[in-house]
Design a protein around this motif. Sequence first.
Motif, PDB file in Angstrom:
ATOM      1  N   LEU A 152       0.768  -1.256   0.126  1.00 10.62           N
ATOM      2  CA  LEU A 152      -0.056   0.044   0.306  1.00 10.62           C
ATOM      3  C   LEU A 152       0.944   1.118  -0.163  1.00 10.62           C
ATOM      4  O   LEU A 152       2.051   0.962   0.747  1.00 10.62           O
TER       5      LEU A 152
ATOM      6  N   SER B  24       0.179   5.031   0.639  1.00  8.87           N
ATOM      7  CA  SER B  24      -0.753   6.107   0.706  1.00  8.87           C
ATOM      8  C   SER B  24      -0.262   7.472   1.439  1.00  8.87           C
ATOM      9  O   SER B  24       0.581   7.732   2.263  1.00  8.87           O
TER      10      SER B  24
ATOM     11  N   GLN C   3      -5.192   3.166  -6.584  1.00  9.75           N
ATOM     12  CA  GLN C   3      -6.233   3.097  -5.172  1.00  9.75           C
ATOM     13  C   GLN C   3      -6.550   3.903  -4.835  1.00  9.75           C
ATOM     14  O   GLN C   3      -6.245   4.786  -4.615  1.00  9.75           O
TER      15      GLN C   3
ATOM     16  N   MET D 201      -8.617   5.336  -1.790  1.00  8.96           N
ATOM     17  CA  MET D 201      -8.847   4.954  -0.343  1.00  8.96           C
ATOM     18  C   MET D 201      -9.643   6.170   0.285  1.00  8.96           C
ATOM     19  O   MET D 201      -9.743   7.451   0.187  1.00  8.96           O
TER      20      MET D 201
ATOM     21  N   ARG E 106     -10.709   7.014   4.482  1.00  3.42           N
ATOM     22  CA  ARG E 106      -9.915   6.977   5.994  1.00  3.42           C
ATOM     23  C   ARG E 106     -11.296   7.479   5.932  1.00  3.42           C
ATOM     24  O   ARG E 106     -11.910   8.441   6.273  1.00  3.42           O
TER      25      ARG E 106
ATOM     26  N   ASN F 241      -9.995  -0.623  -4.351  1.00  4.76           N
ATOM     27  CA  ASN F 241     -10.017   0.349  -3.594  1.00  4.76           C
ATOM     28  C   ASN F 241      -9.630  -0.072  -2.054  1.00  4.76           C
ATOM     29  O   ASN F 241      -9.506  -1.058  -1.604  1.00  4.76           O
ATOM     30  N   SER F 242      -9.901   1.155  -1.091  1.00  4.84           N
ATOM     31  CA  SER F 242     -10.203   0.059   0.304  1.00  4.84           C
ATOM     32  C   SER F 242     -10.554   1.513   1.654  1.00  4.84           C
ATOM     33  O   SER F 242     -10.611   2.302   1.425  1.00  4.84           O
TER      34      SER F 242
ATOM     35  N   GLN G 232     -10.251   2.872   5.923  1.00  3.88           N
ATOM     36  CA  GLN G 232      -9.673   2.512   6.988  1.00  3.88           C
ATOM     37  C   GLN G 232      -9.799   3.551   8.158  1.00  3.88           C
ATOM     38  O   GLN G 232     -10.341   4.028   7.870  1.00  3.88           O
TER      39      GLN G 232
ATOM     40  N   TRP H 121      -6.321  -1.429   8.321  1.00  5.99           N
ATOM     41  CA  TRP H 121      -7.655  -1.566   6.188  1.00  5.99           C
ATOM     42  C   TRP H 121      -7.816  -2.487   6.305  1.00  5.99           C
ATOM     43  O   TRP H 121      -7.258  -3.257   6.620  1.00  5.99           O
TER      44      TRP H 121
ATOM     45  N   VAL I 234      -8.424  -4.562   2.738  1.00  4.94           N
ATOM     46  CA  VAL I 234      -8.148  -4.171   1.274  1.00  4.94           C
ATOM     47  C   VAL I 234      -8.836  -5.591   0.103  1.00  4.94           C
ATOM     48  O   VAL I 234      -8.647  -6.230   0.239  1.00  4.94           O
TER      49      VAL I 234
END
Length: 378
Positions: free
Chosen positions: A49, A51, A90, A92, A94, A241-242, A244, A248, A250
């Motif tokens: 990952l 980030s 990706q 992300m 949060r 996509n992810s 968190q 996290w 994924v």
Amino acid sequence: MEKPKKYLIIGHGLAGSILAWTLRKLGHGVVLVGSSKKFGSSSRASQGLISPISGLRFSKTYGVERCFPAAERFYREVSQVFGKDVFHRQTMTRVFRSTTVRDTFLGRLDRGYYGNLVDRVNLPGSLGKSIQDEYGSMVFTGAKVDVSTMLTEMHREFEQEAVLHREPFQYQELRCESSDHVSWRDQVFSAVVFCEGVGVRANPWFHWIPIAPIKGQILTIRENRALKSDMRTLFGDSRTNSLQKSCWIVPAGGSSDCWKVGATYEREFEGLEPDDRGTEQLLDKLRDTSPDWSELEVVNQIAGARPCSEDKKPILGAHPVNQKFYCFNGFGSKGCLWIPFWAGRLAGILGNPAERLDSEVDIKRYFKIHDSTHADSP
């Protein structure tokens, strides 16, 4: 044009392999030798990952403005060489865990701290039926690197060229009997670079650098109905996509109904094997994200040791006494982001030792520790 040289690289994980690849591209010769297995490795366990915004306080990741473009360029180039795409941008998401964190983030956003890193901010209740996002969330673009595939392909090329030695390096075989080269077995090199991760703690020349092994455990889980519904609401059919909050999550890859969840951050641990403590910790974090994500089947569990520096920045440069010995370490959980850029910088330093490194990553910032230990040789 710089005259081609030959370098000995100790450690063929992410740092050693990317540095070797970078040096080869510049026309230099390389030989890679395995590092100590005593402390384990994090490269093969890495989820890759990248980030740009990280940490509990939603801070910009150190060096992201320079390192992200360099990382993307590097991974796309090797993807072309292998005919396999190892780099994936990706989306992300949060989740804010408190009003304090959210308000601090929004204040920074208003002041322009994040530049163009943030794509949008979501209102509370935007993420799905059961996800606990009572303080809202934010979305930004990161990336995921298929580390395992990349290392497998790199090592295949290194082995075809007979420059990869998988056995652990024996320090007593290294000779430095001249000011302009080092030797190992029957080969002569311009310099040796130690890319050992936490294995550096056993290194007779660099054991004094402040590298701490931080254990990280990762689960592969099979989705239940609630998790599947929430992720489909959030991401549609995308598997790139992810999300968190406390941890996290994924996609495990492909069309699988499994997800990767991580990672623990353990400063104190008895061994590097996956354990029940890690399992429960991660499942608790998932339940903090959504209480409906319970009774999930754990399909697999892995663990590794991240090499984290005292100030959470990389450590690069030459030994204070043995000037042909270099260190390339301290990438922690940011290796996929940081290593391509700093490998390029170190390659430049190796070619021209008069070049200066950024003081924030230069090993010289820790020379006082070396001076106090008088740790110059085996």
